[in-house]
Design a protein around this motif. Structure first.
Motif, PDB file in Angstrom:
ATOM      1  N   LEU B 133       0.832  -1.205   0.000  1.00 16.98           N
ATOM      2  CA  LEU B 133       0.000   0.000   0.000  1.00 16.98           C
ATOM      3  C   LEU B 133       0.863   1.251   0.000  1.00 16.98           C
ATOM      4  O   LEU B 133       0.536   2.252  -0.639  1.00 16.98           O
ATOM      5  N   ARG B 147     -11.970   3.546   0.339  1.00 13.20           N
ATOM      6  CA  ARG B 147     -12.945   2.520  -0.006  1.00 13.20           C
ATOM      7  C   ARG B 147     -12.835   1.295   0.895  1.00 13.20           C
ATOM      8  O   ARG B 147     -13.816   0.786   1.400  1.00 13.20           O
ATOM      9  N   GLU B 148     -11.605   0.808   1.106  1.00 14.30           N
ATOM     10  CA  GLU B 148     -11.428  -0.475   1.776  1.00 14.30           C
ATOM     11  C   GLU B 148     -11.270  -0.363   3.284  1.00 14.30           C
ATOM     12  O   GLU B 148     -11.695  -1.235   4.014  1.00 14.30           O
ATOM     13  N   LEU B 149     -10.646   0.709   3.783  1.00 15.16           N
ATOM     14  CA  LEU B 149     -10.489   0.820   5.231  1.00 15.16           C
ATOM     15  C   LEU B 149     -11.614   1.624   5.861  1.00 15.16           C
ATOM     16  O   LEU B 149     -12.165   1.240   6.883  1.00 15.16           O
ATOM     17  N   TYR B 154     -18.895   5.159  -3.086  1.00 18.73           N
ATOM     18  CA  TYR B 154     -18.426   5.893  -4.255  1.00 18.73           C
ATOM     19  C   TYR B 154     -18.858   7.360  -4.167  1.00 18.73           C
ATOM     20  O   TYR B 154     -18.087   8.274  -4.468  1.00 18.73           O
ATOM     21  N   LYS B 169     -14.825   5.393  -9.656  1.00 18.77           N
ATOM     22  CA  LYS B 169     -14.926   3.940  -9.882  1.00 18.77           C
ATOM     23  C   LYS B 169     -13.712   3.421 -10.633  1.00 18.77           C
ATOM     24  O   LYS B 169     -13.122   2.404 -10.258  1.00 18.77           O
ATOM     25  N   SER B 170     -13.339   4.106 -11.689  1.00 22.14           N
ATOM     26  CA  SER B 170     -12.221   3.558 -12.469  1.00 22.14           C
ATOM     27  C   SER B 170     -10.901   3.744 -11.737  1.00 22.14           C
ATOM     28  O   SER B 170     -10.004   2.912 -11.841  1.00 22.14           O
ATOM     29  N   ILE B 172     -10.515   3.500  -8.538  1.00 19.08           N
ATOM     30  CA  ILE B 172     -10.461   2.413  -7.555  1.00 19.08           C
ATOM     31  C   ILE B 172     -10.038   1.110  -8.228  1.00 19.08           C
ATOM     32  O   ILE B 172      -9.222   0.353  -7.703  1.00 19.08           O
ATOM     33  N   ALA B 173     -10.592   0.861  -9.392  1.00 21.08           N
ATOM     34  CA  ALA B 173     -10.236  -0.369 -10.113  1.00 21.08           C
ATOM     35  C   ALA B 173      -8.740  -0.392 -10.409  1.00 21.08           C
ATOM     36  O   ALA B 173      -8.063  -1.399 -10.189  1.00 21.08           O
ATOM     37  N   ARG B 174      -8.239   0.723 -10.919  1.00 18.89           N
ATOM     38  CA  ARG B 174      -6.817   0.787 -11.232  1.00 18.89           C
ATOM     39  C   ARG B 174      -5.958   0.712  -9.984  1.00 18.89           C
ATOM     40  O   ARG B 174      -4.876   0.136  -9.978  1.00 18.89           O
ATOM     41  N   ARG B 176      -6.657  -0.921  -7.242  1.00 21.17           N
ATOM     42  CA  ARG B 176      -6.638  -2.333  -6.819  1.00 21.17           C
ATOM     43  C   ARG B 176      -5.651  -3.116  -7.674  1.00 21.17           C
ATOM     44  O   ARG B 176      -4.889  -3.945  -7.167  1.00 21.17           O
ATOM     45  N   ALA B 177      -5.685  -2.840  -8.983  1.00 25.28           N
ATOM     46  CA  ALA B 177      -4.771  -3.548  -9.888  1.00 25.28           C
ATOM     47  C   ALA B 177      -3.323  -3.203  -9.559  1.00 25.28           C
ATOM     48  O   ALA B 177      -2.440  -4.072  -9.583  1.00 25.28           O
ATOM     49  N   LEU B 179      -2.093  -2.269  -6.677  1.00 24.26           N
ATOM     50  CA  LEU B 179      -1.724  -2.916  -5.418  1.00 24.26           C
ATOM     51  C   LEU B 179      -1.384  -4.378  -5.670  1.00 24.26           C
ATOM     52  O   LEU B 179      -0.386  -4.905  -5.158  1.00 24.26           O
ATOM     53  N   ARG B 180      -2.204  -4.999  -6.452  1.00 23.66           N
ATOM     54  CA  ARG B 180      -1.969  -6.416  -6.779  1.00 23.66           C
ATOM     55  C   ARG B 180      -0.638  -6.585  -7.495  1.00 23.66           C
ATOM     56  O   ARG B 180       0.135  -7.494  -7.180  1.00 23.66           O
ATOM     57  N   ARG B 197      -1.703 -10.928 -16.054  1.00 19.70           N
ATOM     58  CA  ARG B 197      -2.406  -9.708 -16.507  1.00 19.70           C
ATOM     59  C   ARG B 197      -1.897  -8.490 -15.779  1.00 19.70           C
ATOM     60  O   ARG B 197      -1.784  -8.497 -14.564  1.00 19.70           O
TER      61      ARG B 197
END
Lengths: 291, 197
Positions: B133, B147-149, B154, B169-170, B172-174, B176-177, B179-180, B197
Protein backbone atom coordinates in the motif's frame (compact mmCIF):
# COMPACT_ATOMS: atom_id res chain seq x y z
CA UNK A 1 -20.72 -9.04 -23.13
CA UNK A 2 -17.78 -8.88 -20.80
CA UNK A 3 -14.29 -9.11 -22.18
CA UNK A 4 -10.78 -8.79 -20.81
CA UNK A 5 -10.83 -5.04 -21.35
CA UNK A 6 -13.90 -4.45 -19.26
CA UNK A 7 -13.11 -7.21 -16.81
CA UNK A 8 -10.97 -5.17 -14.41
CA UNK A 9 -13.61 -2.47 -14.03
CA UNK A 10 -16.40 -5.00 -13.64
CA UNK A 11 -14.47 -7.12 -11.17
CA UNK A 12 -13.82 -4.02 -9.10
CA UNK A 13 -17.47 -2.93 -9.24
CA UNK A 14 -18.51 -6.44 -8.30
CA UNK A 15 -16.39 -6.28 -5.15
CA UNK A 16 -18.33 -3.20 -4.14
CA UNK A 17 -21.66 -4.73 -5.04
CA UNK A 18 -22.19 -2.22 -7.81
CA UNK A 19 -22.96 -4.52 -10.74
CA UNK A 20 -26.46 -5.15 -12.01
CA UNK A 21 -27.52 -8.79 -11.96
CA UNK A 22 -27.25 -8.86 -15.75
CA UNK A 23 -23.72 -7.49 -15.69
CA UNK A 24 -22.81 -9.95 -12.97
CA UNK A 25 -23.91 -12.87 -15.08
CA UNK A 26 -21.92 -11.60 -18.02
CA UNK A 27 -18.85 -11.21 -15.87
CA UNK A 28 -19.17 -14.73 -14.53
CA UNK A 29 -19.55 -16.03 -18.05
CA UNK A 30 -16.30 -14.38 -19.01
CA UNK A 31 -14.39 -15.52 -15.95
CA UNK A 32 -15.50 -19.08 -16.64
CA UNK A 33 -13.62 -19.07 -19.91
CA UNK A 34 -10.73 -16.75 -19.12
CA UNK A 35 -8.14 -18.03 -16.60
CA UNK A 36 -6.21 -14.77 -16.60
CA UNK A 37 -9.23 -12.72 -15.58
CA UNK A 38 -10.34 -15.42 -13.19
CA UNK A 39 -7.02 -15.19 -11.36
CA UNK A 40 -7.31 -11.39 -11.33
CA UNK A 41 -10.77 -11.67 -9.79
CA UNK A 42 -9.58 -14.12 -7.12
CA UNK A 43 -6.63 -11.98 -6.18
CA UNK A 44 -8.51 -8.71 -6.01
CA UNK A 45 -11.11 -10.45 -3.87
CA UNK A 46 -8.36 -11.56 -1.49
CA UNK A 47 -7.09 -8.00 -1.17
CA UNK A 48 -10.61 -6.75 -0.67
CA UNK A 49 -11.01 -9.17 2.23
CA UNK A 50 -7.75 -8.37 3.98
CA UNK A 51 -7.43 -4.60 3.49
CA UNK A 52 -10.10 -3.72 6.08
CA UNK A 53 -8.05 -5.61 8.64
CA UNK A 54 -5.40 -2.93 8.40
CA UNK A 55 -7.64 -0.60 10.30
CA UNK A 56 -6.02 0.32 13.59
CA UNK A 57 -7.15 1.65 16.90
CA UNK A 58 -6.60 5.32 17.49
CA UNK A 59 -3.52 5.93 19.67
CA UNK A 60 -4.23 6.59 23.32
CA UNK A 61 -4.72 10.17 24.30
CA UNK A 62 -5.50 11.27 20.79
CA UNK A 63 -8.74 12.99 21.58
CA UNK A 64 -7.17 14.63 24.61
CA UNK A 65 -4.34 15.98 22.51
CA UNK A 66 -6.75 17.42 20.00
CA UNK A 67 -8.88 19.11 22.65
CA UNK A 68 -5.83 20.59 24.33
CA UNK A 69 -4.87 22.22 21.10
CA UNK A 70 -8.44 23.34 20.56
CA UNK A 71 -8.50 25.00 23.96
CA UNK A 72 -5.18 26.69 23.33
CA UNK A 73 -6.65 28.10 20.14
CA UNK A 74 -9.18 30.17 22.00
CA UNK A 75 -6.57 32.57 23.21
CA UNK A 76 -5.30 34.60 20.31
CA UNK A 77 -2.60 37.20 19.91
CA UNK A 78 -1.38 37.38 23.49
CA UNK A 79 1.23 40.13 23.45
CA UNK A 80 4.84 39.00 23.26
CA UNK A 81 3.62 35.42 23.29
CA UNK A 82 4.54 35.02 26.90
CA UNK A 83 3.70 31.96 28.89
CA UNK A 84 1.00 29.48 28.16
CA UNK A 85 -2.39 30.28 26.76
CA UNK A 86 -4.94 31.32 29.34
CA UNK A 87 -8.64 30.60 28.95
CA UNK A 88 -10.02 33.72 27.39
CA UNK A 89 -12.93 34.08 29.70
CA UNK A 90 -10.61 34.42 32.64
CA UNK A 91 -8.63 36.99 30.74
CA UNK A 92 -11.74 38.96 30.09
CA UNK A 93 -12.89 39.01 33.65
CA UNK A 94 -9.43 39.78 34.91
CA UNK A 95 -9.06 42.45 32.28
CA UNK A 96 -12.28 43.99 33.47
CA UNK A 97 -11.13 43.99 37.05
CA UNK A 98 -7.71 45.41 36.37
CA UNK A 99 -8.96 47.98 33.95
CA UNK A 100 -11.35 49.31 36.47
CA UNK A 101 -8.72 49.20 39.17
CA UNK A 102 -6.63 51.44 37.00
CA UNK A 103 -9.56 53.69 36.33
CA UNK A 104 -10.00 53.96 40.02
CA UNK A 105 -6.34 54.74 40.44
CA UNK A 106 -6.77 57.72 38.19
CA UNK A 107 -4.54 56.63 35.35
CA UNK A 108 -7.51 56.60 33.04
CA UNK A 109 -6.72 60.05 31.79
CA UNK A 110 -3.66 58.85 29.86
CA UNK A 111 -5.71 56.49 27.80
CA UNK A 112 -8.41 58.94 26.89
CA UNK A 113 -5.91 60.91 24.88
CA UNK A 114 -4.56 58.01 22.87
CA UNK A 115 -5.61 57.91 19.27
CA UNK A 116 -7.66 54.85 18.70
CA UNK A 117 -7.12 52.08 16.27
CA UNK A 118 -3.37 51.61 16.56
CA UNK A 119 -1.61 48.70 18.15
CA UNK A 120 0.10 49.66 21.38
CA UNK A 121 3.75 48.74 21.67
CA UNK A 122 4.64 45.53 23.42
CA UNK A 123 5.10 45.98 27.11
CA UNK A 124 2.21 48.34 27.57
CA UNK A 125 0.36 48.01 30.80
CA UNK A 126 -2.45 45.62 31.35
CA UNK A 127 -5.69 47.26 30.33
CA UNK A 128 -4.74 47.73 26.72
CA UNK A 129 -3.01 44.37 26.67
CA UNK A 130 -5.83 42.51 28.22
CA UNK A 131 -8.52 44.37 26.40
CA UNK A 132 -6.67 43.77 23.21
CA UNK A 133 -6.37 40.14 24.11
CA UNK A 134 -10.03 40.13 24.86
CA UNK A 135 -10.96 41.78 21.61
CA UNK A 136 -8.53 39.65 19.66
CA UNK A 137 -9.71 36.56 21.44
CA UNK A 138 -13.17 37.26 20.28
CA UNK A 139 -12.12 38.17 16.78
CA UNK A 140 -9.90 35.16 16.61
CA UNK A 141 -12.19 32.63 18.18
CA UNK A 142 -12.50 30.37 15.22
CA UNK A 143 -16.07 29.23 15.18
CA UNK A 144 -17.56 32.67 15.27
CA UNK A 145 -17.89 34.57 12.11
CA UNK A 146 -20.34 37.20 13.14
CA UNK A 147 -19.19 40.28 14.93
CA UNK A 148 -22.41 40.26 16.88
CA UNK A 149 -22.01 40.31 20.60
CA UNK A 150 -22.53 37.09 22.46
CA UNK A 151 -23.23 36.38 26.04
CA UNK A 152 -19.57 36.20 26.84
CA UNK A 153 -18.65 39.20 24.72
CA UNK A 154 -16.61 41.90 26.33
CA UNK A 155 -19.26 44.47 25.83
CA UNK A 156 -22.04 43.13 27.89
CA UNK A 157 -22.36 44.52 31.30
CA UNK A 158 -18.97 46.14 31.50
CA UNK A 159 -18.38 49.55 32.81
CA UNK A 160 -17.68 52.50 30.59
CA UNK A 161 -13.93 52.35 31.29
CA UNK A 162 -13.39 48.95 29.77
CA UNK A 163 -15.62 49.73 26.85
CA UNK A 164 -13.25 52.48 26.01
CA UNK A 165 -10.30 50.13 26.04
CA UNK A 166 -11.92 47.57 23.84
CA UNK A 167 -13.02 50.26 21.44
CA UNK A 168 -9.45 51.47 21.14
CA UNK A 169 -8.00 48.02 20.91
CA UNK A 170 -10.38 47.04 18.17
CA UNK A 171 -8.93 48.39 14.96
CA UNK A 172 -12.22 48.49 13.18
CA UNK A 173 -13.40 50.86 15.83
CA UNK A 174 -16.94 49.66 15.69
CA UNK A 175 -17.65 47.75 18.78
CA UNK A 176 -21.36 47.09 18.63
CA UNK A 177 -21.13 45.30 21.89
CA UNK A 178 -20.28 48.50 23.66
CA UNK A 179 -23.56 50.25 23.32
CA UNK A 180 -25.24 50.02 26.64
CA UNK A 181 -24.89 52.97 28.83
CA UNK A 182 -25.42 51.03 31.97
CA UNK A 183 -23.55 51.63 35.13
CA UNK A 184 -22.12 48.82 37.16
CA UNK A 185 -24.53 47.67 39.79
CA UNK A 186 -23.92 48.30 43.44
CA UNK A 187 -22.12 45.65 45.34
CA UNK A 188 -24.02 43.14 47.34
CA UNK A 189 -22.08 41.82 50.29
CA UNK A 190 -20.21 38.68 49.40
CA UNK A 191 -19.10 36.09 51.90
CA UNK A 192 -15.49 35.62 50.89
CA UNK A 193 -13.05 37.11 48.45
CA UNK A 194 -12.38 33.69 46.97
CA UNK A 195 -15.99 32.96 46.18
CA UNK A 196 -16.48 36.38 44.67
CA UNK A 197 -13.52 35.97 42.39
CA UNK A 198 -14.65 32.53 41.42
CA UNK A 199 -17.98 33.87 40.45
CA UNK A 200 -16.44 36.55 38.31
CA UNK A 201 -14.12 34.17 36.58
CA UNK A 202 -16.76 31.56 35.98
CA UNK A 203 -19.67 33.68 34.85
CA UNK A 204 -17.94 36.76 33.60
CA UNK A 205 -20.63 38.96 35.06
CA UNK A 206 -20.42 42.50 36.37
CA UNK A 207 -17.71 42.93 38.93
CA UNK A 208 -18.81 44.55 42.11
CA UNK A 209 -16.97 47.11 44.11
CA UNK A 210 -16.07 44.45 46.63
CA UNK A 211 -14.41 42.28 44.01
CA UNK A 212 -12.39 45.07 42.51
CA UNK A 213 -11.26 46.18 45.88
CA UNK A 214 -10.34 42.64 46.81
CA UNK A 215 -7.80 42.21 44.08
CA UNK A 216 -6.03 45.43 44.87
CA UNK A 217 -6.21 44.61 48.52
CA UNK A 218 -4.79 41.12 47.99
CA UNK A 219 -1.71 42.38 46.28
CA UNK A 220 -1.13 45.38 48.46
CA UNK A 221 -1.67 43.44 51.65
CA UNK A 222 0.61 40.70 50.56
CA UNK A 223 3.36 43.11 49.71
CA UNK A 224 3.01 44.82 53.04
CA UNK A 225 3.03 41.70 55.19
CA UNK A 226 5.92 40.25 53.28
CA UNK A 227 7.92 43.37 53.82
CA UNK A 228 8.25 44.21 50.15
CA UNK A 229 7.83 47.74 48.93
CA UNK A 230 4.17 48.34 48.00
CA UNK A 231 5.40 50.76 45.35
CA UNK A 232 3.00 52.22 42.83
CA UNK A 233 0.32 49.62 43.38
CA UNK A 234 -1.67 51.16 40.57
CA UNK A 235 0.24 49.63 37.66
CA UNK A 236 -0.50 45.95 37.26
CA UNK A 237 0.63 43.73 34.42
CA UNK A 238 -0.94 40.29 34.32
CA UNK A 239 0.35 37.42 32.25
CA UNK A 240 0.33 33.64 32.38
CA UNK A 241 2.73 31.80 34.64
CA UNK A 242 5.60 30.17 32.77
CA UNK A 243 7.51 27.01 33.54
CA UNK A 244 10.48 29.15 34.58
CA UNK A 245 8.27 30.98 37.03
CA UNK A 246 7.14 27.74 38.57
CA UNK A 247 10.70 26.67 39.14
CA UNK A 248 11.79 29.99 40.58
CA UNK A 249 8.69 30.66 42.67
CA UNK A 250 8.91 31.21 46.38
CA UNK A 251 5.76 30.15 48.17
CA UNK A 252 4.87 30.63 51.81
CA UNK A 253 3.69 27.08 52.23
CA UNK A 254 3.32 23.68 50.60
CA UNK A 255 -0.36 24.25 49.98
CA UNK A 256 0.30 27.33 47.91
CA UNK A 257 3.11 25.65 46.04
CA UNK A 258 0.88 22.73 45.21
CA UNK A 259 -1.85 24.99 43.90
CA UNK A 260 0.48 27.00 41.68
CA UNK A 261 0.41 25.84 38.06
CA UNK A 262 0.64 27.04 34.51
CA UNK A 263 -2.97 28.19 34.56
CA UNK A 264 -2.23 30.86 37.12
CA UNK A 265 -1.21 34.48 36.70
CA UNK A 266 2.06 36.28 37.14
CA UNK A 267 1.29 39.81 38.24
CA UNK A 268 3.96 42.45 37.82
CA UNK A 269 3.59 45.43 40.06
CA UNK A 270 5.41 48.65 39.61
CA UNK A 271 8.64 47.88 37.88
CA UNK A 272 9.92 44.74 39.45
CA UNK A 273 7.81 42.87 41.96
CA UNK A 274 6.20 39.81 40.48
CA UNK A 275 3.49 38.02 42.41
CA UNK A 276 2.02 34.71 41.39
CA UNK A 277 -1.74 34.55 41.85
CA UNK A 278 -4.28 31.78 41.75
CA UNK A 279 -6.40 32.14 38.65
CA UNK A 280 -9.58 31.03 40.35
CA UNK A 281 -9.48 32.96 43.60
CA UNK A 282 -6.98 35.66 42.62
CA UNK A 283 -5.17 35.28 45.90
CA UNK A 284 -1.42 35.48 46.05
CA UNK A 285 0.30 32.10 46.08
CA UNK A 286 3.88 33.22 45.94
CA UNK A 287 6.37 35.59 44.40
CA UNK A 288 9.47 35.65 42.26
CA UNK A 289 12.62 36.68 44.06
CA UNK A 290 14.21 39.69 42.44
CA UNK A 291 17.57 38.66 41.08
CA UNK B 1 -27.56 14.69 19.17
CA UNK B 2 -27.17 14.70 15.42
CA UNK B 3 -23.99 15.64 13.65
CA UNK B 4 -25.68 18.80 12.49
CA UNK B 5 -26.57 19.82 16.01
CA UNK B 6 -23.10 19.07 17.28
CA UNK B 7 -21.59 21.13 14.48
CA UNK B 8 -23.90 24.04 15.21
CA UNK B 9 -22.93 24.02 18.86
CA UNK B 10 -19.27 23.64 18.08
CA UNK B 11 -19.53 26.60 15.75
CA UNK B 12 -20.77 28.63 18.68
CA UNK B 13 -17.73 27.64 20.66
CA UNK B 14 -19.05 24.59 22.47
CA UNK B 15 -15.93 22.53 23.03
CA UNK B 16 -17.78 19.54 24.38
CA UNK B 17 -19.77 19.30 21.20
CA UNK B 18 -16.57 19.41 19.22
CA UNK B 19 -15.04 16.78 21.46
CA UNK B 20 -17.93 14.52 20.53
CA UNK B 21 -17.27 15.16 16.85
CA UNK B 22 -13.67 14.17 17.46
CA UNK B 23 -14.76 10.93 19.08
CA UNK B 24 -17.14 10.18 16.24
CA UNK B 25 -14.56 10.72 13.52
CA UNK B 26 -11.19 9.98 15.02
CA UNK B 27 -10.85 6.39 13.91
CA UNK B 28 -11.52 7.12 10.28
CA UNK B 29 -9.37 10.20 10.18
CA UNK B 30 -6.49 8.61 12.03
CA UNK B 31 -6.50 5.57 9.80
CA UNK B 32 -6.63 7.66 6.67
CA UNK B 33 -3.63 9.70 7.78
CA UNK B 34 -1.77 6.72 9.17
CA UNK B 35 -2.08 4.77 5.94
CA UNK B 36 -1.49 7.69 3.63
CA UNK B 37 1.69 8.78 5.39
CA UNK B 38 2.84 5.25 6.05
CA UNK B 39 3.63 5.64 9.71
CA UNK B 40 1.69 6.11 12.96
CA UNK B 41 3.49 9.23 14.19
CA UNK B 42 3.02 11.34 11.09
CA UNK B 43 -0.47 9.90 10.86
CA UNK B 44 -1.35 10.98 14.37
CA UNK B 45 0.12 14.44 13.88
CA UNK B 46 -1.69 15.06 10.61
CA UNK B 47 -4.91 13.70 12.03
CA UNK B 48 -4.67 16.08 14.97
CA UNK B 49 -4.01 18.94 12.61
CA UNK B 50 -7.01 18.01 10.54
CA UNK B 51 -9.27 18.32 13.58
CA UNK B 52 -7.63 21.56 14.58
CA UNK B 53 -8.14 22.97 11.11
CA UNK B 54 -11.73 21.86 11.25
CA UNK B 55 -12.16 23.70 14.53
CA UNK B 56 -10.61 26.83 13.14
CA UNK B 57 -12.57 26.63 9.93
CA UNK B 58 -16.00 25.81 11.35
CA UNK B 59 -17.14 29.26 10.41
CA UNK B 60 -16.56 28.42 6.77
CA UNK B 61 -18.37 25.11 6.87
CA UNK B 62 -21.94 25.57 5.74
CA UNK B 63 -23.20 22.04 5.49
CA UNK B 64 -22.62 21.55 1.76
CA UNK B 65 -21.59 18.05 2.67
CA UNK B 66 -21.64 16.17 5.92
CA UNK B 67 -19.14 17.32 8.49
CA UNK B 68 -17.49 13.92 8.32
CA UNK B 69 -16.95 14.26 4.59
CA UNK B 70 -15.62 17.79 4.93
CA UNK B 71 -13.26 16.72 7.67
CA UNK B 72 -12.13 13.78 5.63
CA UNK B 73 -11.28 16.11 2.78
CA UNK B 74 -9.25 18.35 5.08
CA UNK B 75 -7.30 15.36 6.32
CA UNK B 76 -6.83 13.88 2.89
CA UNK B 77 -5.54 17.12 1.38
CA UNK B 78 -3.18 17.66 4.28
CA UNK B 79 -1.74 14.19 3.80
CA UNK B 80 -1.25 14.59 0.08
CA UNK B 81 0.51 17.90 0.66
CA UNK B 82 2.64 16.25 3.30
CA UNK B 83 3.58 13.42 0.97
CA UNK B 84 4.58 15.83 -1.76
CA UNK B 85 6.82 17.74 0.62
CA UNK B 86 8.31 14.52 1.92
CA UNK B 87 8.98 13.25 -1.55
CA UNK B 88 10.87 16.38 -2.44
CA UNK B 89 12.87 16.04 0.75
CA UNK B 90 13.79 12.47 0.33
CA UNK B 91 16.02 10.67 -2.11
CA UNK B 92 14.15 7.45 -1.59
CA UNK B 93 10.62 7.85 -2.80
CA UNK B 94 8.80 5.75 -0.29
CA UNK B 95 8.80 5.02 3.38
CA UNK B 96 8.66 1.48 4.55
CA UNK B 97 6.73 0.85 7.69
CA UNK B 98 8.40 -0.87 10.60
CA UNK B 99 7.06 -4.35 11.07
CA UNK B 100 7.17 -4.12 14.85
CA UNK B 101 4.99 -1.06 15.00
CA UNK B 102 2.75 -2.60 12.42
CA UNK B 103 2.08 -5.64 14.51
CA UNK B 104 1.65 -3.81 17.77
CA UNK B 105 -0.96 -1.36 16.63
CA UNK B 106 -3.27 -3.56 14.69
CA UNK B 107 -6.71 -4.18 16.00
CA UNK B 108 -7.19 -7.67 17.31
CA UNK B 109 -9.17 -9.58 14.78
CA UNK B 110 -10.40 -13.08 15.41
CA UNK B 111 -9.91 -15.23 12.37
CA UNK B 112 -13.02 -17.29 12.44
CA UNK B 113 -12.03 -20.91 12.82
CA UNK B 114 -8.42 -20.18 11.89
CA UNK B 115 -5.70 -22.25 13.48
CA UNK B 116 -2.44 -20.69 14.70
CA UNK B 117 -0.73 -21.25 11.36
CA UNK B 118 -3.44 -19.49 9.51
CA UNK B 119 -3.50 -16.62 11.94
CA UNK B 120 0.22 -16.18 11.50
CA UNK B 121 -0.14 -16.25 7.75
CA UNK B 122 -2.88 -13.71 7.99
CA UNK B 123 -0.71 -11.38 10.02
CA UNK B 124 2.02 -11.68 7.43
CA UNK B 125 -0.50 -11.03 4.72
CA UNK B 126 -1.51 -7.82 6.44
CA UNK B 127 2.06 -6.72 6.71
CA UNK B 128 2.71 -7.47 3.08
CA UNK B 129 -0.37 -5.59 2.00
CA UNK B 130 0.53 -2.65 4.22
CA UNK B 131 3.95 -2.49 2.60
CA UNK B 132 2.50 -2.71 -0.87
CA UNK B 133 0.00 0.00 0.00
CA UNK B 134 2.84 2.34 0.79
CA UNK B 135 4.40 1.67 -2.55
CA UNK B 136 1.52 2.56 -4.80
CA UNK B 137 0.97 6.16 -5.76
CA UNK B 138 -0.61 8.53 -3.19
CA UNK B 139 -3.69 8.93 -5.39
CA UNK B 140 -4.19 5.18 -5.53
CA UNK B 141 -3.42 4.81 -1.85
CA UNK B 142 -5.96 7.49 -1.07
CA UNK B 143 -8.89 5.79 -2.78
CA UNK B 144 -7.93 2.37 -1.50
CA UNK B 145 -7.90 3.59 2.08
CA UNK B 146 -11.18 5.42 1.63
CA UNK B 147 -12.95 2.52 -0.01
CA UNK B 148 -11.43 -0.48 1.78
CA UNK B 149 -10.49 0.82 5.23
CA UNK B 150 -12.93 3.60 5.85
CA UNK B 151 -15.71 2.00 3.86
CA UNK B 152 -16.71 5.21 2.15
CA UNK B 153 -19.16 4.80 -0.71
CA UNK B 154 -18.43 5.89 -4.26
CA UNK B 155 -20.63 8.91 -3.69
CA UNK B 156 -18.83 9.89 -0.51
CA UNK B 157 -15.42 9.43 -2.11
CA UNK B 158 -16.44 11.56 -5.07
CA UNK B 159 -17.55 14.26 -2.63
CA UNK B 160 -14.31 14.15 -0.72
CA UNK B 161 -12.13 14.23 -3.81
CA UNK B 162 -14.33 16.48 -5.90
CA UNK B 163 -14.40 13.95 -8.72
CA UNK B 164 -17.14 12.43 -10.84
CA UNK B 165 -18.33 9.08 -9.60
CA UNK B 166 -17.31 7.41 -12.84
CA UNK B 167 -13.80 8.70 -12.32
CA UNK B 168 -13.81 7.40 -8.76
CA UNK B 169 -14.93 3.94 -9.88
CA UNK B 170 -12.22 3.56 -12.47
CA UNK B 171 -9.57 5.00 -10.17
CA UNK B 172 -10.46 2.41 -7.55
CA UNK B 173 -10.24 -0.37 -10.11
CA UNK B 174 -6.82 0.79 -11.23
CA UNK B 175 -5.70 1.23 -7.64
CA UNK B 176 -6.64 -2.33 -6.82
CA UNK B 177 -4.77 -3.55 -9.89
CA UNK B 178 -1.72 -1.51 -8.93
CA UNK B 179 -1.72 -2.92 -5.42
CA UNK B 180 -1.97 -6.42 -6.78
CA UNK B 181 0.89 -5.74 -9.16
CA UNK B 182 3.07 -4.65 -6.24
CA UNK B 183 2.31 -7.77 -4.31
CA UNK B 184 3.05 -9.96 -7.29
CA UNK B 185 6.37 -8.22 -7.68
CA UNK B 186 7.17 -8.80 -4.01
CA UNK B 187 6.87 -12.52 -4.14
CA UNK B 188 4.57 -15.35 -3.58
CA UNK B 189 1.78 -13.45 -1.93
CA UNK B 190 -1.07 -15.07 -3.75
CA UNK B 191 0.49 -18.50 -3.88
CA UNK B 192 0.17 -20.89 -6.82
CA UNK B 193 0.20 -19.83 -10.44
CA UNK B 194 -0.91 -16.28 -10.78
CA UNK B 195 -2.22 -14.35 -13.72
CA UNK B 196 0.19 -12.36 -15.81
CA UNK B 197 -2.41 -9.71 -16.51
Amino acid sequence: MCDCEKALDWISLDLDGALTPQERRELEDHLAVCPGCAALARELAALHRVLPELEEEVPEGFQQAVMERVRAEKVQALPAGRGRAVPWRRWLSLAAVCAVVLAGAGSLGRFWDRSGGTEPAAGETLPVQAAQAGAAAQAGAAPQEEAAPQKEAAGEGQGPELRLYTAMADPSGAREAADSGEVLPEASPLPTVGAAMNQAAAQNEDLTEAQRAALTANCAAWLQTSGLDPAEAGLLTVEAVTQTDLEAAVCPGEDQRARLDLDDYRVTLGSSDVLLCDSATLEVLGYLPTV
Amino acid sequence: MTEQELVQRAREGDELAFAQLVTDNEKRIYNLCRRLTGNPDDGAELAQEAFLNAWRGLGKFHGESSFATWLYRLASNACIDFLRREKRRRSLSMTVSLDDEEEGRQAELPDQGAGPEERLERAEDRRAIARALEQVSPEHRQVLVMRELSGLSYAEISQVLGLEEGTVKSRIARARAALRKRLLAEGNFFGGASSTR
